[in-house]
Design a protein around this motif. Structure first.
Motif, PDB file in Angstrom:
ATOM      1  N   GLU A  73       0.866  -1.301   0.185  1.00  0.00           N
ATOM      2  CA  GLU A  73      -0.073  -0.044   0.136  1.00  0.00           C
ATOM      3  C   GLU A  73       0.982   1.104  -0.104  1.00  0.00           C
ATOM      4  N   SER A  74       0.125   2.136  -0.781  1.00  0.00           N
ATOM      5  CA  SER A  74       0.949   3.778  -0.750  1.00  0.00           C
ATOM      6  C   SER A  74      -0.267   4.745  -1.028  1.00  0.00           C
ATOM      7  N   GLY A  75      -0.505   5.185   0.193  1.00  0.00           N
ATOM      8  CA  GLY A  75      -1.552   6.169   0.063  1.00  0.00           C
ATOM      9  C   GLY A  75      -3.077   5.716  -0.117  1.00  0.00           C
ATOM     10  N   GLN A  76      -3.650   6.093  -1.328  1.00  0.00           N
ATOM     11  CA  GLN A  76      -4.927   5.582  -1.649  1.00  0.00           C
ATOM     12  C   GLN A  76      -4.714   4.559  -2.943  1.00  0.00           C
ATOM     13  N   MET A  77      -3.597   4.027  -2.861  1.00  0.00           N
ATOM     14  CA  MET A  77      -3.073   2.902  -3.676  1.00  0.00           C
ATOM     15  C   MET A  77      -2.492   1.824  -3.287  1.00  0.00           C
ATOM     16  N   MET A  78      -2.771   0.615  -3.985  1.00  0.00           N
ATOM     17  CA  MET A  78      -2.311  -0.678  -3.564  1.00  0.00           C
ATOM     18  C   MET A  78      -1.790  -1.232  -4.908  1.00  0.00           C
ATOM     19  N   TYR A  79      -0.868  -2.063  -4.748  1.00  0.00           N
ATOM     20  CA  TYR A  79      -0.213  -2.314  -6.060  1.00  0.00           C
ATOM     21  C   TYR A  79       0.680  -4.072  -5.766  1.00  0.00           C
ATOM     22  N   LEU A  91       0.223  -4.761 -11.070  1.00  0.00           N
ATOM     23  CA  LEU A  91      -1.502  -4.340 -11.001  1.00  0.00           C
ATOM     24  C   LEU A  91      -1.556  -3.264  -9.886  1.00  0.00           C
ATOM     25  N   LEU A  92      -2.089  -2.105 -10.470  1.00  0.00           N
ATOM     26  CA  LEU A  92      -2.420  -0.941  -9.564  1.00  0.00           C
ATOM     27  C   LEU A  92      -3.975  -0.817  -9.267  1.00  0.00           C
ATOM     28  N   VAL A  93      -4.156  -0.883  -7.880  1.00  0.00           N
ATOM     29  CA  VAL A  93      -5.379  -0.705  -7.577  1.00  0.00           C
ATOM     30  C   VAL A  93      -5.747   0.531  -6.867  1.00  0.00           C
ATOM     31  N   SER A  99     -15.589   7.753  -6.483  1.00  0.00           N
ATOM     32  CA  SER A  99     -16.206   6.419  -6.882  1.00  0.00           C
ATOM     33  C   SER A  99     -16.357   5.341  -5.896  1.00  0.00           C
ATOM     34  N   SER A 100     -17.246   4.794  -5.911  1.00  0.00           N
ATOM     35  CA  SER A 100     -17.588   3.756  -4.824  1.00  0.00           C
ATOM     36  C   SER A 100     -16.867   2.483  -5.056  1.00  0.00           C
ATOM     37  N   LEU A 101     -16.142   2.397  -6.429  1.00  0.00           N
ATOM     38  CA  LEU A 101     -15.626   1.079  -6.828  1.00  0.00           C
ATOM     39  C   LEU A 101     -14.062   1.314  -6.982  1.00  0.00           C
ATOM     40  N   PRO A 102     -13.307   0.441  -6.590  1.00  0.00           N
ATOM     41  CA  PRO A 102     -11.742   0.762  -6.834  1.00  0.00           C
ATOM     42  C   PRO A 102     -11.437   0.570  -8.291  1.00  0.00           C
ATOM     43  N   THR A 103     -10.523   1.108  -8.922  1.00  0.00           N
ATOM     44  CA  THR A 103     -10.297   0.862 -10.341  1.00  0.00           C
ATOM     45  C   THR A 103      -8.937   0.078 -10.107  1.00  0.00           C
ATOM     46  N   THR A 118       0.112   0.583 -20.549  1.00  0.00           N
ATOM     47  CA  THR A 118      -0.943   0.065 -19.951  1.00  0.00           C
ATOM     48  C   THR A 118      -1.571  -0.888 -20.658  1.00  0.00           C
ATOM     49  N   ILE A 119      -1.996  -2.189 -20.054  1.00  0.00           N
ATOM     50  CA  ILE A 119      -2.470  -3.162 -20.885  1.00  0.00           C
ATOM     51  C   ILE A 119      -4.189  -3.322 -20.783  1.00  0.00           C
ATOM     52  N   ALA A 120      -4.714  -3.195 -19.487  1.00  0.00           N
ATOM     53  CA  ALA A 120      -5.921  -3.177 -19.330  1.00  0.00           C
ATOM     54  C   ALA A 120      -6.498  -2.243 -18.137  1.00  0.00           C
ATOM     55  N   ARG A 121      -7.745  -1.889 -18.206  1.00  0.00           N
ATOM     56  CA  ARG A 121      -8.172  -1.063 -17.071  1.00  0.00           C
ATOM     57  C   ARG A 121      -9.703  -1.261 -16.622  1.00  0.00           C
ATOM     58  N   GLY A 122     -10.036  -1.228 -15.470  1.00  0.00           N
ATOM     59  CA  GLY A 122     -11.486  -1.625 -15.156  1.00  0.00           C
ATOM     60  C   GLY A 122     -11.762  -1.362 -13.846  1.00  0.00           C
ATOM     61  N   SER A 123     -13.132  -1.709 -13.349  1.00  0.00           N
ATOM     62  CA  SER A 123     -13.272  -1.426 -12.003  1.00  0.00           C
ATOM     63  C   SER A 123     -13.328  -2.878 -11.353  1.00  0.00           C
ATOM     64  N   LEU A 124     -13.340  -2.738 -10.012  1.00  0.00           N
ATOM     65  CA  LEU A 124     -13.498  -4.116  -9.172  1.00  0.00           C
ATOM     66  C   LEU A 124     -14.414  -4.138  -8.460  1.00  0.00           C
ATOM     67  N   LYS A 125     -15.331  -5.074  -8.731  1.00  0.00           N
ATOM     68  CA  LYS A 125     -16.446  -5.451  -7.580  1.00  0.00           C
ATOM     69  C   LYS A 125     -16.540  -6.256  -6.614  1.00  0.00           C
ATOM     70  N   PRO A 126     -17.087  -6.483  -5.655  1.00  0.00           N
ATOM     71  CA  PRO A 126     -17.137  -7.459  -4.670  1.00  0.00           C
ATOM     72  C   PRO A 126     -17.604  -8.643  -5.181  1.00  0.00           C
ATOM     73  N   LYS A 127     -17.218  -9.894  -4.873  1.00  0.00           N
ATOM     74  CA  LYS A 127     -17.400 -10.973  -5.628  1.00  0.00           C
ATOM     75  C   LYS A 127     -18.789 -11.310  -4.890  1.00  0.00           C
ATOM     76  N   GLU A 128     -19.963 -11.852  -5.835  1.00  0.00           N
ATOM     77  CA  GLU A 128     -21.253 -12.096  -5.216  1.00  0.00           C
ATOM     78  C   GLU A 128     -21.163 -13.656  -4.667  1.00  0.00           C
ATOM     79  N   ASP A 129     -21.819 -13.713  -3.558  1.00  0.00           N
ATOM     80  CA  ASP A 129     -21.696 -15.103  -3.081  1.00  0.00           C
ATOM     81  C   ASP A 129     -22.985 -16.017  -4.039  1.00  0.00           C
ATOM     82  N   LYS A 130     -22.428 -17.096  -4.339  1.00  0.00           N
ATOM     83  CA  LYS A 130     -23.340 -18.128  -5.026  1.00  0.00           C
ATOM     84  C   LYS A 130     -24.175 -18.657  -4.031  1.00  0.00           C
ATOM     85  N   GLY A 131     -25.719 -18.752  -4.524  1.00  0.00           N
ATOM     86  CA  GLY A 131     -26.585 -19.329  -3.570  1.00  0.00           C
ATOM     87  C   GLY A 131     -26.288 -20.698  -3.178  1.00  0.00           C
ATOM     88  N   LYS A 132     -26.643 -20.986  -1.979  1.00  0.00           N
ATOM     89  CA  LYS A 132     -26.479 -22.309  -1.588  1.00  0.00           C
ATOM     90  C   LYS A 132     -27.420 -23.583  -1.655  1.00  0.00           C
TER      91      LYS A 132
END
Length: 132
Positions: A73-79, A91-93, A99-103, A118-132
């Motif tokens: 971690e470095s400030g508002q960034m994780m790599y 990989l920079l996060v 924004s509510s979602l990290p990039t 730069t190869i790719a960029r996008g947003s990260l969303k929490p993984k959804e739990d699959k129904g049991k």
């Protein structure tokens, strides 16, 4: 005349920016799975850059997630870092206050002294739990 020159310069800059990017649909599944494996979150690519090569996709697919460094971690960034020979990936996060979602941004360094591509960029969303 100056307005015309300014207008042409703006159009050329816009065309240059478009030429450097590809639609998000061209982001290979290997890049998406690498980002998801390293971060543990769902990666929704929004931009795939022209710097992505078939060699990158092959190298990233062969390397297990365990070879990536631990999060730093470095400030508002994780790599995270991955080194394969003289080529390395980062990989920079980042989390923007607006924004509510990290990039996540995947970068490639061809040589130790090269500028990042730069190869790719996008947003990260929490993984959804699959129904049991």
């Amino acid at each position: 005349m100056k307005q015309l020159q300014l207008m042409i310069a703006i159009l050329l800059m816009g065309a240059s920016a478009v030429a450097q990017t590809k639609p998000a649909a061209t982001t290979p599944p290997t890049v998406v799975s690498v980002v998801e494996g390293v971060t543990g979150k769902d990666f929704q690519p929004d931009t795939s850059y022209a710097a992505l090569t078939q060699e990158d996709a092959t190298l990233l697919a062969k390397e297990p997630v365990a070879n990536w460094s631990l999060a730093q971690e470095s400030g508002q960034m994780m790599y995270y870092n991955l080194v394969i020979g003289t080529r390395s990936y980062q990989l920079l996060v980042t989390r923007s206050p607006k924004s509510s979602l990290p990039t996540a941004t995947l970068l490639r360094y061809t040589t130790p002294k090269s500028k990042p591509e730069t190869i790719a960029r996008g947003s990260l969303k929490p993984k959804e739990d699959k129904g049991k």
